[in-house]
Design a protein around this motif. Sequence first.
Motif, PDB file in Angstrom:
ATOM      1  N   CYS A  33     -16.299  30.290  -7.137  1.00 30.15           N
ATOM      2  CA  CYS A  33     -16.561  28.862  -7.797  1.00 30.15           C
ATOM      3  C   CYS A  33     -15.876  27.227  -7.737  1.00 30.15           C
ATOM      4  CB  CYS A  33     -15.964  28.968  -8.971  1.00 30.15           C
ATOM      5  SG  CYS A  33     -16.734  28.014 -10.634  1.00 30.15           S
ATOM      6  N   GLY A  34     -16.769  26.554  -7.818  1.00 31.55           N
ATOM      7  CA  GLY A  34     -15.591  24.859  -7.130  1.00 31.55           C
ATOM      8  C   GLY A  34     -15.730  24.578  -9.158  1.00 31.55           C
TER       9      GLY A  34
ATOM     10  N   ALA B  11     -16.802  12.265  -8.651  1.00 29.01           N
ATOM     11  CA  ALA B  11     -16.805  13.858  -9.385  1.00 29.01           C
ATOM     12  C   ALA B  11     -17.801  14.240  -8.282  1.00 29.01           C
ATOM     13  CB  ALA B  11     -16.642  13.897 -10.846  1.00 29.01           C
ATOM     14  N   LEU B  12     -19.300  13.517  -9.070  1.00 28.68           N
ATOM     15  CA  LEU B  12     -20.668  13.689  -8.385  1.00 28.68           C
ATOM     16  C   LEU B  12     -20.078  14.294  -6.932  1.00 28.68           C
ATOM     17  CD1 LEU B  12     -21.907  11.063 -10.012  1.00 28.68           C
ATOM     18  CD2 LEU B  12     -22.254  13.174 -10.629  1.00 28.68           C
ATOM     19  N   ALA B  13     -19.298  13.378  -6.283  1.00 27.20           N
ATOM     20  CA  ALA B  13     -19.682  14.132  -4.627  1.00 27.20           C
ATOM     21  C   ALA B  13     -18.696  14.725  -4.408  1.00 27.20           C
ATOM     22  CB  ALA B  13     -18.999  12.384  -3.987  1.00 27.20           C
ATOM     23  N   GLN B  14     -17.887  15.750  -4.929  1.00 22.87           N
ATOM     24  CA  GLN B  14     -17.493  16.793  -4.942  1.00 22.87           C
ATOM     25  C   GLN B  14     -18.298  18.448  -4.786  1.00 22.87           C
ATOM     26  OE1 GLN B  14     -14.012  18.120  -4.425  1.00 22.87           O
ATOM     27  NE2 GLN B  14     -13.739  16.336  -3.146  1.00 22.87           N
ATOM     28  N   ILE B  15     -18.868  17.735  -6.230  1.00 27.09           N
ATOM     29  CA  ILE B  15     -19.635  19.345  -6.738  1.00 27.09           C
ATOM     30  C   ILE B  15     -21.151  18.855  -5.698  1.00 27.09           C
ATOM     31  CG2 ILE B  15     -22.113  19.650  -8.194  1.00 27.09           C
ATOM     32  CD1 ILE B  15     -20.612  17.790 -10.726  1.00 27.09           C
ATOM     33  N   ASP B  16     -21.622  17.735  -4.627  1.00 31.42           N
ATOM     34  CA  ASP B  16     -22.343  17.733  -4.026  1.00 31.42           C
ATOM     35  C   ASP B  16     -21.639  18.642  -2.676  1.00 31.42           C
ATOM     36  OD1 ASP B  16     -24.437  16.124  -4.966  1.00 31.42           O
ATOM     37  OD2 ASP B  16     -23.827  14.501  -3.905  1.00 31.42           O
ATOM     38  N   LEU B  17     -20.401  18.186  -2.211  1.00 26.81           N
ATOM     39  CA  LEU B  17     -19.516  18.654  -1.458  1.00 26.81           C
ATOM     40  C   LEU B  17     -19.237  20.227  -1.434  1.00 26.81           C
ATOM     41  CD1 LEU B  17     -16.746  16.993   0.582  1.00 26.81           C
ATOM     42  CD2 LEU B  17     -16.606  19.196  -0.249  1.00 26.81           C
ATOM     43  N   GLN B  18     -19.206  20.223  -2.200  1.00 23.14           N
ATOM     44  CA  GLN B  18     -18.219  22.222  -3.176  1.00 23.14           C
ATOM     45  C   GLN B  18     -20.086  22.641  -2.697  1.00 23.14           C
ATOM     46  OE1 GLN B  18     -15.098  22.545  -6.168  1.00 23.14           O
ATOM     47  NE2 GLN B  18     -15.106  20.157  -5.634  1.00 23.14           N
ATOM     48  N   VAL B  19     -20.687  22.250  -2.472  1.00 22.49           N
ATOM     49  CA  VAL B  19     -21.612  23.298  -2.880  1.00 22.49           C
ATOM     50  C   VAL B  19     -22.362  23.470  -1.471  1.00 22.49           C
ATOM     51  CG1 VAL B  19     -24.258  23.723  -3.976  1.00 22.49           C
ATOM     52  CG2 VAL B  19     -22.682  23.042  -5.754  1.00 22.49           C
ATOM     53  N   LYS B  20     -22.871  22.447  -1.478  1.00 16.58           N
ATOM     54  CA  LYS B  20     -23.042  22.349   0.301  1.00 16.58           C
ATOM     55  C   LYS B  20     -22.326  22.487   1.346  1.00 16.58           C
ATOM     56  CE  LYS B  20     -26.807  18.523  -1.876  1.00 16.58           C
ATOM     57  NZ  LYS B  20     -26.265  17.368  -2.102  1.00 16.58           N
ATOM     58  N   GLU B  21     -21.433  22.639   1.024  1.00 23.28           N
ATOM     59  CA  GLU B  21     -20.500  22.496   2.140  1.00 23.28           C
ATOM     60  C   GLU B  21     -19.685  23.769   2.443  1.00 23.28           C
ATOM     61  OE1 GLU B  21     -18.345  19.480   4.038  1.00 23.28           O
ATOM     62  OE2 GLU B  21     -19.838  17.678   3.680  1.00 23.28           O
ATOM     63  N   LEU B  22     -19.461  23.623   1.121  1.00 22.27           N
ATOM     64  CA  LEU B  22     -18.142  25.182   0.781  1.00 22.27           C
ATOM     65  C   LEU B  22     -19.179  26.298   0.089  1.00 22.27           C
ATOM     66  CD1 LEU B  22     -14.611  23.424  -0.132  1.00 22.27           C
ATOM     67  CD2 LEU B  22     -15.515  23.588   1.891  1.00 22.27           C
ATOM     68  N   GLY B  23     -20.206  26.329  -0.718  1.00 20.86           N
ATOM     69  CA  GLY B  23     -20.714  27.404  -0.434  1.00 20.86           C
ATOM     70  C   GLY B  23     -20.444  27.889  -2.276  1.00 20.86           C
ATOM     71  N   ALA B  24     -19.909  26.645  -3.498  1.00 19.99           N
ATOM     72  CA  ALA B  24     -19.707  27.577  -4.740  1.00 19.99           C
ATOM     73  C   ALA B  24     -21.203  27.350  -5.267  1.00 19.99           C
ATOM     74  CB  ALA B  24     -18.809  25.945  -5.396  1.00 19.99           C
ATOM     75  N   ARG B  25     -20.345  28.128  -6.256  1.00 14.82           N
ATOM     76  CA  ARG B  25     -22.398  29.319  -6.740  1.00 14.82           C
ATOM     77  C   ARG B  25     -22.114  28.798  -8.416  1.00 14.82           C
ATOM     78  NH1 ARG B  25     -23.753  34.211  -4.703  1.00 14.82           N
ATOM     79  NH2 ARG B  25     -25.770  33.911  -6.483  1.00 14.82           N
TER      80      ARG B  25
ATOM     81  N   TYR C 107     -23.554  17.902 -15.313  1.00 11.74           N
ATOM     82  CA  TYR C 107     -24.620  18.943 -15.380  1.00 11.74           C
ATOM     83  C   TYR C 107     -25.446  18.703 -14.632  1.00 11.74           C
ATOM     84  CZ  TYR C 107     -21.471  19.059 -19.160  1.00 11.74           C
ATOM     85  OH  TYR C 107     -20.337  18.423 -20.115  1.00 11.74           O
ATOM     86  N   GLU C 108     -26.247  17.310 -14.546  1.00 15.92           N
ATOM     87  CA  GLU C 108     -27.206  16.841 -13.560  1.00 15.92           C
ATOM     88  C   GLU C 108     -27.138  17.180 -12.638  1.00 15.92           C
ATOM     89  OE1 GLU C 108     -27.736  13.162 -14.969  1.00 15.92           O
ATOM     90  OE2 GLU C 108     -29.276  13.637 -16.688  1.00 15.92           O
ATOM     91  N   ARG C 109     -26.392  16.990 -11.637  1.00 12.89           N
ATOM     92  CA  ARG C 109     -25.598  17.018 -10.456  1.00 12.89           C
ATOM     93  C   ARG C 109     -25.512  18.908 -10.124  1.00 12.89           C
ATOM     94  NH1 ARG C 109     -24.169  13.165  -6.915  1.00 12.89           N
ATOM     95  NH2 ARG C 109     -25.197  11.995  -8.367  1.00 12.89           N
ATOM     96  N   CYS C 110     -25.764  19.271 -10.570  1.00  7.17           N
ATOM     97  CA  CYS C 110     -24.652  20.843 -10.963  1.00  7.17           C
ATOM     98  C   CYS C 110     -26.394  21.292 -10.291  1.00  7.17           C
ATOM     99  CB  CYS C 110     -24.134  21.553 -11.744  1.00  7.17           C
ATOM    100  SG  CYS C 110     -22.250  21.202 -11.901  1.00  7.17           S
ATOM    101  N   ALA C 111     -27.304  20.571 -11.222  1.00  3.54           N
ATOM    102  CA  ALA C 111     -28.278  21.670 -11.612  1.00  3.54           C
ATOM    103  C   ALA C 111     -29.500  21.033 -10.290  1.00  3.54           C
ATOM    104  CB  ALA C 111     -29.163  20.621 -13.181  1.00  3.54           C
ATOM    105  N   GLU C 112     -29.175  19.990  -9.963  1.00  5.71           N
ATOM    106  CA  GLU C 112     -30.040  19.189  -8.490  1.00  5.71           C
ATOM    107  C   GLU C 112     -29.555  20.414  -7.396  1.00  5.71           C
ATOM    108  OE1 GLU C 112     -28.894  14.607  -8.145  1.00  5.71           O
ATOM    109  OE2 GLU C 112     -30.300  14.626 -10.024  1.00  5.71           O
ATOM    110  N   ASN C 113     -27.855  20.797  -7.295  1.00  4.39           N
ATOM    111  CA  ASN C 113     -27.850  21.622  -6.443  1.00  4.39           C
ATOM    112  C   ASN C 113     -28.129  22.819  -6.513  1.00  4.39           C
ATOM    113  OD1 ASN C 113     -25.951  19.702  -4.105  1.00  4.39           O
ATOM    114  ND2 ASN C 113     -25.290  18.817  -6.301  1.00  4.39           N
ATOM    115  N   GLY C 114     -28.556  23.237  -7.795  1.00  7.68           N
ATOM    116  CA  GLY C 114     -29.216  24.200  -8.113  1.00  7.68           C
ATOM    117  C   GLY C 114     -28.227  25.008  -8.693  1.00  7.68           C
TER     118      GLY C 114
END
Length: 335
Positions: free
Chosen positions: A111-112, A124-138, A164-171
């Motif tokens: 969990c990121g 923070a938005l960039a961190q969400i992208d990175l942690q989900v797409k590259e680190l596999g945050a669920r 929250y919008e960026r989280c949703a965009e990242n699944g």
Amino acid sequence: MIDDIFVFDCVIHVYDMSDRNTRSDRLAQIGRESLLKIGSGMRWAGYAEQDLRWDKRWSVEEIYEMVFVDAPTDMAMAQVVPIFDWFDDYFAPVEAQHAMAARYPDRVLFCGGTDPVHEGLDGALAQIDLQVKELGARSMKFYNGHDAGRSWRCDDRELAYPLYERCAENGIEVIQFHKGQPFGLQPLDALSPLDLQAPARDFPELNFVIHHLAMPYFDEVASVAARFPNVYLALSGNLNLVITRPRMVQEQLGRLLMEVGVEKLLWGSEAALAGGPAPYLRAFMELEIPEDLRSGYGYPQLTDSDRERILGRNFAELMGLDLDARREALATVPR
């Protein structure tokens, strides 16, 4: 009996309270001492007899031993704690939580976490992208109450809603919040759960997990979780008190079972700060709602089915995991 239950701990942390990660100023020292004191208040007395240091950087091997070898935990989620107030690299850093999940991928989810004040909104938005797409945050964890005037509101449409919008965009479908239980000189009112009502209404596609029962905002958090279908309560650290304050836990749990519903309650050990989960799991398996609370308030009895749901099934379903398939797959994975 607990051997028959799939235990999915919704929150463990690979903490770093080492001197190297803690700043030397007065506020930082007050903050760290507050964290250590709260951890001590949650812990089973037997841990005081062990030669353990809590003000250090924990290793993933130590956490694994505590959570999976010494206790009957099947899966867990390692969560970032984005407290930047007194630490150079967060209280529970991104790198350490990801390392835990990477080292034990069959049993641990990552969990990121990030903060829009500390990182800036774009950061923070960039961190969400990175942690989900590259680190596999669920999932993603947010902590909005900070000292020195750096708190933010979870219903801020300019600062919080883009997260929250960026989280949703990242699944990401599950986002989590530390509420209540401030540390150090953090303002209590900033950690009220009431600022999650508007986001829960405006983002019905997301599920919101509130940790620690937002204590001392118990009445408020019970009301929010009872009314909003996408709000869940993590009993993170709360159930640990069954050993030292059983009556309080019985009163809280009885009311939650009646008003919120068992399907919204999640087990979380808070290891390592509260010590390993083994003694708390044993005590929870023996916990009952006493007759005076059932007859005096109408609280239901805690059943074996309730325990099975709280200890793992609810969180597995929330995270979209097939519990039976996971149980079968882990049968061949050594502890």
